[in-house]
Design a protein around this motif. Structure first.
Motif, PDB file in Angstrom:
ATOM      1  N   MET A   1      31.770  34.636  45.061  1.00 52.71           N
ATOM      2  CA  MET A   1      32.485  34.884  43.449  1.00 52.71           C
ATOM      3  C   MET A   1      34.006  34.958  43.529  1.00 52.71           C
ATOM      4  SD  MET A   1      30.009  37.652  42.013  1.00 52.71           S
ATOM      5  CE  MET A   1      28.556  37.428  40.886  1.00 52.71           C
ATOM      6  N   GLN A   2      34.674  34.561  43.494  1.00 51.41           N
ATOM      7  CA  GLN A   2      35.844  34.527  43.114  1.00 51.41           C
ATOM      8  C   GLN A   2      36.136  36.068  43.312  1.00 51.41           C
ATOM      9  OE1 GLN A   2      37.586  32.591  45.092  1.00 51.41           O
ATOM     10  NE2 GLN A   2      35.599  31.530  45.691  1.00 51.41           N
ATOM     11  N   PRO A   3      37.992  36.978  42.963  1.00 50.61           N
ATOM     12  CA  PRO A   3      38.744  37.618  42.761  1.00 50.61           C
ATOM     13  C   PRO A   3      39.230  37.185  41.362  1.00 50.61           C
ATOM     14  CG  PRO A   3      39.844  36.838  44.328  1.00 50.61           C
ATOM     15  CD  PRO A   3      38.099  36.459  44.636  1.00 50.61           C
ATOM     16  N   ALA A   4      39.360  38.440  40.388  1.00 54.76           N
ATOM     17  CA  ALA A   4      40.128  38.060  39.738  1.00 54.76           C
ATOM     18  C   ALA A   4      41.228  37.426  40.086  1.00 54.76           C
ATOM     19  CB  ALA A   4      40.593  39.206  38.702  1.00 54.76           C
ATOM     20  N   GLN A   5      41.826  36.280  39.283  1.00 52.86           N
ATOM     21  CA  GLN A   5      43.025  35.824  39.112  1.00 52.86           C
ATOM     22  C   GLN A   5      44.286  36.869  39.144  1.00 52.86           C
ATOM     23  OE1 GLN A   5      43.433  32.256  39.836  1.00 52.86           O
ATOM     24  NE2 GLN A   5      41.799  32.601  40.424  1.00 52.86           N
ATOM     25  N   ASP A   6      45.438  36.247  39.507  1.00 52.78           N
ATOM     26  CA  ASP A   6      46.857  36.992  40.063  1.00 52.78           C
ATOM     27  C   ASP A   6      47.120  37.865  38.409  1.00 52.78           C
ATOM     28  OD1 ASP A   6      46.526  37.921  41.667  1.00 52.78           O
ATOM     29  OD2 ASP A   6      47.714  36.483  43.214  1.00 52.78           O
ATOM     30  N   GLY A   7      46.882  36.404  37.639  1.00 52.41           N
ATOM     31  CA  GLY A   7      47.174  36.235  36.397  1.00 52.41           C
ATOM     32  C   GLY A   7      46.688  37.036  34.713  1.00 52.41           C
TER      33      GLY A   7
ATOM     34  N   GLY B   1      45.253  39.731  32.717  1.00 52.44           N
ATOM     35  CA  GLY B   1      45.724  40.852  32.572  1.00 52.44           C
ATOM     36  C   GLY B   1      44.527  42.223  32.975  1.00 52.44           C
ATOM     37  N   ARG B   2      43.578  41.628  33.221  1.00 54.04           N
ATOM     38  CA  ARG B   2      42.297  42.834  33.213  1.00 54.04           C
ATOM     39  C   ARG B   2      42.085  42.936  34.605  1.00 54.04           C
ATOM     40  NH1 ARG B   2      38.226  40.019  33.536  1.00 54.04           N
ATOM     41  NH2 ARG B   2      36.581  40.946  33.600  1.00 54.04           N
ATOM     42  N   TYR B   3      43.057  42.255  35.704  1.00 57.05           N
ATOM     43  CA  TYR B   3      43.191  42.426  37.146  1.00 57.05           C
ATOM     44  C   TYR B   3      44.175  43.671  37.682  1.00 57.05           C
ATOM     45  CZ  TYR B   3      44.964  42.433  42.755  1.00 57.05           C
ATOM     46  OH  TYR B   3      45.307  42.493  43.374  1.00 57.05           O
ATOM     47  N   ARG B   4      45.205  43.447  36.634  1.00 53.85           N
ATOM     48  CA  ARG B   4      46.336  45.172  36.368  1.00 53.85           C
ATOM     49  C   ARG B   4      45.585  45.772  35.971  1.00 53.85           C
ATOM     50  NH1 ARG B   4      49.767  40.340  34.019  1.00 53.85           N
ATOM     51  NH2 ARG B   4      49.401  41.328  32.281  1.00 53.85           N
ATOM     52  N   PHE B   5      45.167  45.438  34.869  1.00 49.93           N
ATOM     53  CA  PHE B   5      44.553  47.056  34.361  1.00 49.93           C
ATOM     54  C   PHE B   5      43.147  47.448  35.032  1.00 49.93           C
ATOM     55  CE2 PHE B   5      40.951  48.838  31.630  1.00 49.93           C
ATOM     56  CZ  PHE B   5      41.117  50.151  31.084  1.00 49.93           C
ATOM     57  N   ALA B   6      42.346  46.964  36.016  1.00 46.31           N
ATOM     58  CA  ALA B   6      41.803  47.238  37.110  1.00 46.31           C
ATOM     59  C   ALA B   6      42.575  48.108  37.571  1.00 46.31           C
ATOM     60  CB  ALA B   6      40.977  46.698  37.851  1.00 46.31           C
ATOM     61  N   ILE B   7      43.648  47.551  38.777  1.00 49.47           N
ATOM     62  CA  ILE B   7      44.189  48.671  39.470  1.00 49.47           C
ATOM     63  C   ILE B   7      45.050  49.629  39.069  1.00 49.47           C
ATOM     64  CG2 ILE B   7      46.779  48.819  40.749  1.00 49.47           C
ATOM     65  CD1 ILE B   7      46.004  45.721  41.068  1.00 49.47           C
ATOM     66  N   VAL B   8      45.457  49.624  37.590  1.00 50.28           N
ATOM     67  CA  VAL B   8      45.866  51.110  37.357  1.00 50.28           C
ATOM     68  C   VAL B   8      43.931  52.119  36.871  1.00 50.28           C
ATOM     69  CG1 VAL B   8      45.829  52.115  34.652  1.00 50.28           C
ATOM     70  CG2 VAL B   8      47.559  50.284  35.711  1.00 50.28           C
TER      71      VAL B   8
ATOM     72  N   ALA C   1      35.768  48.233  39.695  1.00 49.99           N
ATOM     73  CA  ALA C   1      34.573  47.457  40.680  1.00 49.99           C
ATOM     74  C   ALA C   1      34.093  45.617  40.243  1.00 49.99           C
ATOM     75  CB  ALA C   1      33.956  48.236  41.990  1.00 49.99           C
ATOM     76  N   GLN C   2      34.067  45.314  39.088  1.00 47.98           N
ATOM     77  CA  GLN C   2      33.823  44.660  38.570  1.00 47.98           C
ATOM     78  C   GLN C   2      35.217  43.222  38.898  1.00 47.98           C
ATOM     79  OE1 GLN C   2      31.347  45.712  34.467  1.00 47.98           O
ATOM     80  NE2 GLN C   2      29.261  45.038  35.890  1.00 47.98           N
ATOM     81  N   ILE C   3      35.614  44.096  38.644  1.00 49.28           N
ATOM     82  CA  ILE C   3      36.947  43.612  38.474  1.00 49.28           C
ATOM     83  C   ILE C   3      37.646  42.412  40.008  1.00 49.28           C
ATOM     84  CG2 ILE C   3      39.281  42.859  36.706  1.00 49.28           C
ATOM     85  CD1 ILE C   3      37.935  44.266  35.172  1.00 49.28           C
ATOM     86  N   LEU C   4      38.350  43.640  39.777  1.00 51.73           N
ATOM     87  CA  LEU C   4      38.658  43.643  42.002  1.00 51.73           C
ATOM     88  C   LEU C   4      37.380  43.350  42.721  1.00 51.73           C
ATOM     89  CD1 LEU C   4      41.153  47.144  41.919  1.00 51.73           C
ATOM     90  CD2 LEU C   4      41.638  44.574  40.701  1.00 51.73           C
TER      91      LEU C   4
ATOM     92  N   ALA D   1      36.072  43.816  46.695  1.00 56.35           N
ATOM     93  CA  ALA D   1      35.278  45.161  47.308  1.00 56.35           C
ATOM     94  C   ALA D   1      36.835  45.081  47.887  1.00 56.35           C
ATOM     95  CB  ALA D   1      34.221  44.402  47.953  1.00 56.35           C
ATOM     96  N   GLY D   2      37.236  44.519  49.197  1.00 58.33           N
ATOM     97  CA  GLY D   2      37.623  45.681  49.684  1.00 58.33           C
ATOM     98  C   GLY D   2      39.052  46.190  49.416  1.00 58.33           C
ATOM     99  N   GLU D   3      39.516  45.565  48.075  1.00 62.12           N
ATOM    100  CA  GLU D   3      40.883  46.347  46.945  1.00 62.12           C
ATOM    101  C   GLU D   3      39.892  47.566  46.308  1.00 62.12           C
ATOM    102  OE1 GLU D   3      43.032  43.405  43.960  1.00 62.12           O
ATOM    103  OE2 GLU D   3      43.560  42.345  46.401  1.00 62.12           O
ATOM    104  N   VAL D   4      39.116  47.260  45.814  1.00 64.25           N
ATOM    105  CA  VAL D   4      39.035  49.204  45.224  1.00 64.25           C
ATOM    106  C   VAL D   4      38.503  49.581  46.196  1.00 64.25           C
ATOM    107  CG1 VAL D   4      36.552  50.190  44.766  1.00 64.25           C
ATOM    108  CG2 VAL D   4      37.356  47.077  43.615  1.00 64.25           C
ATOM    109  N   THR D   5      38.086  49.865  47.791  1.00 62.34           N
ATOM    110  CA  THR D   5      37.807  50.510  48.864  1.00 62.34           C
ATOM    111  C   THR D   5      38.829  51.067  49.123  1.00 62.34           C
ATOM    112  OG1 THR D   5      36.912  49.164  50.305  1.00 62.34           O
ATOM    113  CG2 THR D   5      35.356  50.297  48.789  1.00 62.34           C
ATOM    114  N   PHE D   6      40.424  49.976  49.220  1.00 59.42           N
ATOM    115  CA  PHE D   6      41.289  50.654  49.961  1.00 59.42           C
ATOM    116  C   PHE D   6      41.938  51.012  48.944  1.00 59.42           C
ATOM    117  CE2 PHE D   6      46.212  49.009  50.368  1.00 59.42           C
ATOM    118  CZ  PHE D   6      46.983  49.210  50.783  1.00 59.42           C
ATOM    119  N   LEU D   7      41.800  51.466  47.413  1.00 59.19           N
ATOM    120  CA  LEU D   7      42.742  51.987  46.605  1.00 59.19           C
ATOM    121  C   LEU D   7      42.312  53.442  47.101  1.00 59.19           C
ATOM    122  CD1 LEU D   7      43.817  49.330  43.852  1.00 59.19           C
ATOM    123  CD2 LEU D   7      45.110  50.414  45.195  1.00 59.19           C
TER     124      LEU D   7
END
Length: 299
Positions: free
Chosen positions: A1-7, A9-16, A235-238, A240-246
């Motif tokens: 599975m590929q991570p969400a693309q940088d462009g 908007g769901r990726y930015r929302f997931a970080i928030v 976690a369904q967007i980011l 796994a490493g980024e989720v636990t990093f944050l």
């Protein structure tokens, strides 16, 4: 599975979402320190009950007659995720009982590495080079925070802390694998599993004085329930490493809340190490969000 693309908007929302949930989770320590008589197992029961009731009410309101089918759709891996979600606090409490908080925090800082490796092996999920650089720096910050308090020889507590890391990392990978499914029922089942464990251990002696009961229930109903809901969405967007990093933000903010509201002054190393972690996470978020905005603005 590929991570969400940088462009996306769901990726930015997931970080928030993951940042907000981490700030909420960081209040756990403050609430626990404010309890007067509750044992960890009694706290686990009422925390689980709060999650079970709060998230159950949301599911009933949202799905009404189709509620049973929502539980069936989580599948066998959803059941596994539910059990892990309910058992992780149990392993965490055992860890705190048999070793120092410093040991637990330090070992749990390995979660970004463990979850990223698992996701890579199981899902073929790549981790962004920025995250690969940021995780070791953040772990150094955690080491600075707790380094002077690391206790050698507490093997049993360290073992349970390691189990907590493995449980949660597997939980995150299952969420990544189950993208596209409604995994909300996992929280309700996980709350029930926590209640069951606590009831067995205490022999049913879970009643508390009003003060502690309200705090433990609020911990589950508000912070744990909605925090985990946001975490699962993220976690369904980011990756796994980024989720636990944050999530490392939680470890940094926890002693600060206790300092502000209870007056427990943290050590200088705690502040310095926490500063390293927060600066690393802030720098990572700035870079990734900037990249997302740049890619999104391209025609």
């Amino acid at each position: 599975m590929q991570p969400a693309q940088d462009g996306d908007g769901r990726y930015r929302f997931a970080i928030v979402l993951i940042m907000v949930s981490s700030v909420g989770f960081s209040l756990n320590g403050l609430i626990v320190r404010s309890l007067e008589e509750a044992t960890p197992w009694q706290m686990l029961f009422w925390r689980g009950f709060g999650v079970f009731l709060g998230q159950g009410m949301i599911l009933i309101w949202t799905y009404r007659a189709s509620l049973p089918s929502q539980f069936l759709r989580i599948g066998r891996w959803g059941i596994v995720a539910s059990v892990l979600n309910g058992c992780s606090p149990v392993a965490f409490f055992f860890a705190l009982t048999h070793t120092t908080v410093a040991n637990v925090v330090f070992l749990m800082s390995a979660m970004p590495f463990v979850s990223a490796i698992m996701a890579r092996v199981v899902l073929g999920e790549r981790i962004h080079k920025t995250t690969l650089c940021a995780i070791p720096i953040a772990v150094v910050g955690i080491a600075v925070m707790v380094g002077g308090s690391i206790l050698a020889g507490a093997w049993l507590g360290n073992l349970f802390a390691t189990l907590t890391v493995l449980n949660f990392s597997i939980f995150v990978v299952i969420l990544r694998y189950s993208r596209g499914r409604n995994m909300h029922p996992v929280l309700v089942i996980g709350g029930a599993v926590s209640m069951l464990f606590a009831s067995i251990v205490t022999g049913g002696a879970v009643m508390l004085a009003t003060h502690d009961l309200v705090l433990c229930f609020a911990l589950g109903f508000v912070i744990t329930g909605f925090g985990h809901w946001m975490f699962m969405k993220a976690a369904q967007i980011l990756p796994a490493g980024e989720v636990t990093f944050l999530m490392l933000v939680e470890f940094v903010l926890s002693p600060l809340w206790v300092w502000v509201f209870i007056g427990e002054v943290p050590r200088l190393t705690t502040l310095v190490g926490g500063g390293i972690v927060l600066a690393t996470v802030a720098g990572w978020a700035f870079y990734r969000l900037r990249a997302a905005n740049t890619n999104n603005s391209k025609p």
